[in-house]
Design a protein around this motif. Structure first.
Motif, PDB file in Angstrom:
ATOM      1  N   VAL A 175     -12.121 -57.680  23.268  1.00 27.41           N
ATOM      2  CA  VAL A 175     -11.566 -56.655  24.160  1.00 27.41           C
ATOM      3  C   VAL A 175     -10.107 -56.955  24.485  1.00 27.41           C
ATOM      4  N   VAL A 176      -9.803 -58.205  24.839  1.00 27.47           N
ATOM      5  CA  VAL A 176      -8.436 -58.574  25.199  1.00 27.47           C
ATOM      6  C   VAL A 176      -7.483 -58.359  24.027  1.00 27.47           C
ATOM      7  N   CYS A 177      -7.899 -58.768  22.837  1.00 27.13           N
ATOM      8  CA  CYS A 177      -7.028 -58.639  21.665  1.00 27.13           C
ATOM      9  C   CYS A 177      -6.777 -57.175  21.297  1.00 27.13           C
ATOM     10  N   LEU A 178      -7.835 -56.385  21.260  1.00 26.09           N
ATOM     11  CA  LEU A 178      -7.689 -54.998  20.824  1.00 26.09           C
ATOM     12  C   LEU A 178      -7.032 -54.122  21.885  1.00 26.09           C
ATOM     13  N   VAL A 225     -11.622 -58.949  12.926  1.00 28.83           N
ATOM     14  CA  VAL A 225     -10.677 -57.830  13.002  1.00 28.83           C
ATOM     15  C   VAL A 225      -9.730 -58.007  14.192  1.00 28.83           C
ATOM     16  N   ALA A 226     -10.270 -58.381  15.354  1.00 29.45           N
ATOM     17  CA  ALA A 226      -9.450 -58.539  16.552  1.00 29.45           C
ATOM     18  C   ALA A 226      -8.418 -59.649  16.382  1.00 29.45           C
ATOM     19  N   VAL A 227      -8.862 -60.806  15.898  1.00 28.36           N
ATOM     20  CA  VAL A 227      -7.960 -61.960  15.762  1.00 28.36           C
ATOM     21  C   VAL A 227      -6.941 -61.724  14.655  1.00 28.36           C
ATOM     22  N   LEU A 228      -7.397 -61.162  13.547  1.00 32.06           N
ATOM     23  CA  LEU A 228      -6.480 -60.884  12.438  1.00 32.06           C
ATOM     24  C   LEU A 228      -5.442 -59.842  12.847  1.00 32.06           C
TER      25      LEU A 228
END
Length: 416
Positions: free
Chosen positions: A162-165, A237-240
């Motif tokens: 959630v934080v990343c996206l 997906v979020a980290v990348l």
């Protein structure tokens, strides 16, 4: 046939079995495997994840079918013995016990590195002792603790996603699929990421402690694998999207770096704590699975017979659990086993190769044999796509096991 009075207690239902599988899969691997995989595959990280998932799915379905037919402790050790012959069962058991013992030590050291980096070995040994004691008290207690660990880890991973996206710093352009490192890089990444998927075997190795195994195991294994795949895909997906393939490939703590880059440095300690809890969950389930395979091999005389003892009150293989715990504690106290992760992947893939070959014998129908064939080929390709050093060490250790089997067989024949 298991001798009367040495059977394990059947206490696990579908939910508990799924939780045990998730505790093994959604563990330290997702906190650490993405970096090495990105370094190997570059922009091919997501295809590597998909390939690892396909091979894992084939292995899972083969394992589920076999475990329903042969619901005894030992997993592929039992399947290979019953379907292919004693040697193949032994080879699978040897690959599993040796490879996963190294994995246990790696998970223990991961706990130490996150909890108290300056005293990583001390914390690692303490973690092994504590979780061995939990397993000694019965598999139901282990399943309960694993349920708590899985809930905490999933909450942390959800927060990371959630934080990343939602940060506005995620860039969809970083998700472009390419083969910057070539097909070999994608295959190597898949082999490394497969290490994080391999936990569903724990459900099969606990076959003697599952209620109604013919129904429970075929349901629990695909459910656990499917949930883990969704979690891994979302996290990747979020980290990348935040770090990009190059930066992701050069970080030792990808999830912590991702939330920091996303503008939430306050979440970093939470991620570190989640990684430690995840490693504890993996360690708990690994010790559980290795001890059950040790039990099965001891019952058949491939390991000392004393390890086949079952506690009269707790109905667990207490001597096998204590022996596994002792070996892992020694490794965690004296050896840096991070380099053994590649060997562990090699051993696990060899283990599943035997599982797929065993599943191939269940039915002559071409449709029933398609999945085992794909799984067997996938295991072989990913195993030999691993780093050269991992392949060399893995092959050497398997050869030692084969030699020991041959010596024991000749001695037994001379004694007849």
């Amino acid at each position: 046939m298991t001798p009367s009075g040495t059977e394990l207690r059947r206490t696990l239902g579908v939910r508990d079995a799924v939780v045990v599988g998730l505790g093994s899969m959604v563990g330290a691997g997702v906190f650490s495997a993405l970096g090495p995989a990105a370094r190997a595959a570059g922009t091919g990280l997501l295809p590597g994840l998909a390939l690892a998932a396909v091979v894992a799915y084939c292995n899972a379905m083969s394992s589920a079918r076999l475990a329903a037919r042969h619901p005894a402790s030992g997993g592929t050790y039992v399947f290979g013995r019953e379907r292919l012959g004693p040697f193949w069962g032994y080879l699978a058991g040897w690959a599993f016990v040796v490879g996963k013992t190294a994995s246990c030590a790696a998970m223990a050291l991961t706990v130490g590195a996150y909890v108290w980096p300056g005293q990583a070995h001390t914390v690692a040994v303490a973690a092994v002792v504590a979780l061995t004691a939990v397993n000694y008290g019965g598999v139901q207690k282990s399943a309960w603790l694993t349920r708590v660990i899985v809930a905490v880890v999933l909450a942390v991973l959800a927060a990371v996603v959630v934080v990343c996206l939602a940060s506005g710093r995620a860039n969809a352009g970083r998700l472009d699929v390419g083969l910057s490192s070539g097909a070999g890089g994608v295959l190597q990444a898949a082999g490394l990421l497969f290490f994080a998927f391999a936990g569903y075997a724990r459900i099969a190795t606990l076959g003697e402690e599952v209620r109604d195994p013919a129904r429970t195991i075929p349901r629990a294994i695909p459910l656990a694998l499917g949930i883990a795949l969704v979690v891994y895909a979302c996290v990747a997906v979020a980290v990348l999207g935040v770090l990009g393939a190059d930066r992701l490939g050069h970080t030792a703590a990808p999830l912590a770096d991702a939330v920091r880059a996303a503008g939430a440095p306050g979440l970093v300690p939470v991620v570190r704590a989640g990684a430690a809890v995840a490693a504890l969950g993996s360690l708990l389930a690994l010790i559980l699975g290795v001890s059950r395979t040790t039990l099965a091999m001891a019952r058949d005389g491939h390991l000392p017979g004393a390890l086949a003892a079952v506690h009269p009150r707790f109905r667990v293989p207490h001597r096998a659990e204590l022996a596994v715990g002792a070996v892992v504690a020694v490794l965690a106290a004296t050896v840096d086993v991070r380099g053994a992760i590649g060997f562990s992947s090699f051993g696990v893939l060899a283990y599943y190769a035997v599982a797929n070959a065993s599943a191939w014998t269940l039915s002559p129908a071409p449709s029933a044999r398609a999945v085992p064939v794909v799984g067997l080929l996938g295991c072989a390709v990913l195993a030999f796509a691993l780093p050269t050093a991992s392949v060399a060490v893995g092959a050497a250790v398997l050869a030692v096991g084969v030699a020991a089997y041959g010596v024991r067989l000749r001695a037994r024949r001379r004694g007849e």
